[in-house]
Design an enzyme around this catalytic site. Structure first.
Site, PDB file in Angstrom:
ATOM      1  N   TYR A 141     -10.428   7.767   7.082  1.00 29.92           N
ATOM      2  CA  TYR A 141     -11.338   6.891   7.813  1.00 29.92           C
ATOM      3  C   TYR A 141     -12.756   7.453   7.848  1.00 29.92           C
ATOM      4  O   TYR A 141     -13.728   6.711   7.872  1.00 29.92           O
ATOM      5  CB  TYR A 141     -10.868   6.705   9.256  1.00 29.92           C
ATOM      6  CG  TYR A 141      -9.877   5.591   9.456  1.00 29.92           C
ATOM      7  CD1 TYR A 141      -8.630   5.639   8.868  1.00 29.92           C
ATOM      8  CD2 TYR A 141     -10.194   4.494  10.245  1.00 29.92           C
ATOM      9  CE1 TYR A 141      -7.715   4.624   9.058  1.00 29.92           C
ATOM     10  CE2 TYR A 141      -9.279   3.473  10.443  1.00 29.92           C
ATOM     11  CZ  TYR A 141      -8.042   3.543   9.851  1.00 29.92           C
ATOM     12  OH  TYR A 141      -7.149   2.533  10.043  1.00 29.92           O
ATOM     13  N   LYS A 186       2.871  12.490   3.527  1.00 24.28           N
ATOM     14  CA  LYS A 186       3.190  12.209   2.123  1.00 24.28           C
ATOM     15  C   LYS A 186       3.069  13.536   1.380  1.00 24.28           C
ATOM     16  O   LYS A 186       2.272  13.696   0.448  1.00 24.28           O
ATOM     17  CB  LYS A 186       2.236  11.131   1.571  1.00 24.28           C
ATOM     18  CG  LYS A 186       2.589  10.604   0.198  1.00 24.28           C
ATOM     19  CD  LYS A 186       3.820   9.710   0.173  1.00 24.28           C
ATOM     20  CE  LYS A 186       4.180   9.349  -1.251  1.00 24.28           C
ATOM     21  NZ  LYS A 186       5.468   8.626  -1.354  1.00 24.28           N
ATOM     22  N   ASP A 218       6.523   6.478   3.240  1.00 26.45           N
ATOM     23  CA  ASP A 218       7.279   5.334   2.700  1.00 26.45           C
ATOM     24  C   ASP A 218       8.676   5.286   3.312  1.00 26.45           C
ATOM     25  O   ASP A 218       9.145   4.240   3.764  1.00 26.45           O
ATOM     26  CB  ASP A 218       7.326   5.362   1.158  1.00 26.45           C
ATOM     27  CG  ASP A 218       7.713   6.728   0.591  1.00 26.45           C
ATOM     28  OD1 ASP A 218       7.774   7.706   1.353  1.00 26.45           O
ATOM     29  OD2 ASP A 218       7.967   6.797  -0.629  1.00 26.45           O
ATOM     30  N   ASP A 242      -2.155   4.194  11.770  1.00 26.26           N
ATOM     31  CA  ASP A 242      -2.633   2.814  11.855  1.00 26.26           C
ATOM     32  C   ASP A 242      -1.540   1.865  11.374  1.00 26.26           C
ATOM     33  O   ASP A 242      -1.209   0.879  12.040  1.00 26.26           O
ATOM     34  CB  ASP A 242      -3.887   2.665  10.987  1.00 26.26           C
ATOM     35  CG  ASP A 242      -4.415   1.240  10.970  1.00 26.26           C
ATOM     36  OD1 ASP A 242      -4.497   0.650  12.069  1.00 26.26           O
ATOM     37  OD2 ASP A 242      -4.722   0.723   9.880  1.00 26.26           O
ATOM     38  N   ASP A 246       1.312  -0.711  13.791  1.00 24.06           N
ATOM     39  CA  ASP A 246       1.479  -2.165  13.675  1.00 24.06           C
ATOM     40  C   ASP A 246       2.939  -2.514  13.414  1.00 24.06           C
ATOM     41  O   ASP A 246       3.483  -3.474  13.962  1.00 24.06           O
ATOM     42  CB  ASP A 246       0.616  -2.729  12.532  1.00 24.06           C
ATOM     43  CG  ASP A 246      -0.756  -3.184  13.018  1.00 24.06           C
ATOM     44  OD1 ASP A 246      -1.247  -2.618  14.020  1.00 24.06           O
ATOM     45  OD2 ASP A 246      -1.338  -4.099  12.398  1.00 24.06           O
TER      46      ASP A 246
END
Ligand code: IPM
Ligand code: MG
Length: 352
Positions: A141, A186, A218, A242, A246
């Site tokens: 970000y 990751k 993942d 983020d 959601d």
């Protein structure tokens, strides 16, 4: 003398003003009952600030926030500002506030209320109680980004310091809960993730009671759907947090139920906001779910003001209205009573 707290109020765009108005009413009711007072200072950020001042975040707003005990924010953004120059998009206000206020720790509890089990889209899932701890002021970000002759780039960078302070938060919250920490990364591909793992392993010795699990992003996305009830605290980077928050929100039935707290160093003002966005499609219709913002106010009382009783009262009141069957459109599944933003707010106030 009566204790008084200064709250900066950023209603923002879209449904922001409607849901913040609801939360303010609830906060005033609670503070009156418990004998402390709240002084709200309204300021602009996001699209409305672009309209008024040409920029999404002014120094004035920033100063009001910096000098407050806490910030309550509704939502920013909307189609009206989608085409403006990327450097002045409404979202810049959020990112600017996070960075300037040093809010590196983002708490996003995802709780599936018993009364809303029907709203959960996953068959057979009846419970979930996860705290997502998202790093909020670093990573891709805020890394170097730009254009080249024929491309574009964004950079993921994390220092040991940035990782360590958020990882410690993750461990501490796990200690106060079920003592299980899932680290999402990751590490099979990203160097930053490998550093995250090293830091977690070096911190784990300070929290011997916490069991640690590492998942690749993942796989974590899959596990979150497959076994949402099994997670306790998840700690992860800005970007992965983020996305996962959601996903977790959807599992609770509606992102309209999810509050959040963004915290910096102790003693500094925290910022509280619903996880949902400005929902321009339903703005002004009076049907938005105010509960995420009301629950954010409960977090504000607890984490910034130390008014735990006030926080508990709000959480209990919300639980009660849900058990009484009140549902805004986003959580209405044919049963219970369909209500407006105002009716939901009034019901919470009554049950207080
Ligand atoms: C969130 C939002 C923001 C983010 C956007 C609006 C910049 O999606 O708070 O989750 O990506 O952090
Ligand atoms: Mg998001």
């Amino acid at each position: 003398m009566m204790k008084e707290y200064n709250i900066a109020l950023i209603k923002g765009d879209g449904i922001g003003p409607e849901v913040v108005d609801g939360a303010v009413k609830v906060m005033n009711t609670v503070s009156e009952k418990l004998g402390f007072s709240l002084k709200f200072t309204e300021c602009l950020a996001g699209g409305c600030s672009i309209d008024e001042y040409g920029v999404p975040l002014t120094d004035e707003t920033l100063n009001i926030c910096k000098n407050s005990d806490a910030v309550l924010l509704g939502a920013v953004g909307g189609p009206k500002w989608d085409d403006v120059d990327a450097s002045i998009r409404p979202e810049k206000a959020l990112l600017g506030l996070r960075k300037e206020l040093g809010l590196y720790s983002n708490l996003r509890p995802a709780l599936l209320y018993e009364a809303l089990a029907d709203a959960c889209p996953i068959k057979g899932v009846t419970s979930m109680d996860i705290l997502i701890v998202r790093e909020l002021t670093g990573g891709i970000y805020f890394g170097k980004k730009g254009r080249t002759d024929d491309g574009a780039y964004d950079t993921e960078e994390y220092s040991d310091f940035e990782i360590r302070r958020i990882v410690r938060e993750g461990f501490r919250y796990a200690m106060g809960r079920d003592k299980r920490l899932t680290v999402v990364d990751k590490a099979n591909v990203l160097e930053t993730s490998r550093l995250w793992r090293e830091v977690v392993k070096s911190e784990a010795g300070n929290f011997p009671e916490v069991s640690v699990e590492f998942l690749y992003i993942d796989n974590a996305s899959m596990q979150l759907i497959g076994r949402p009830q099994s997670f306790d605290v998840i700690v992860t980077s800005n970007m992965f947090g983020d996305i996962l928050s959601d996903e977790a929100g959807e599992i609770t039935g509606s992102v309209g139920m999810l509050p959040s707290a963004s915290l910096g160093d102790p003693g500094k003002p925290g910022m509280y906001e619903p996880v949902h966005g400005s929902a321009p499609d339903i703005a002004g219709k009076g049907i938005a779910n105010p509960l995420a913002t009301i629950l954010s106010a409960a977090m504000l009382f607890k984490w910034s003001l130390g008014e735990d009783k006030a926080s508990d009262m709000i959480n209990e009141a919300v639980n009660k209205v849900l058990e009484n069957g009140l549902r805004t459109a986003d959580i209405f599944k044919g049963e219970g009573k369909l209500v407006t933003t105002e009716e939901m707010t009034s019901a919470v106030i009554e049950s207080l």
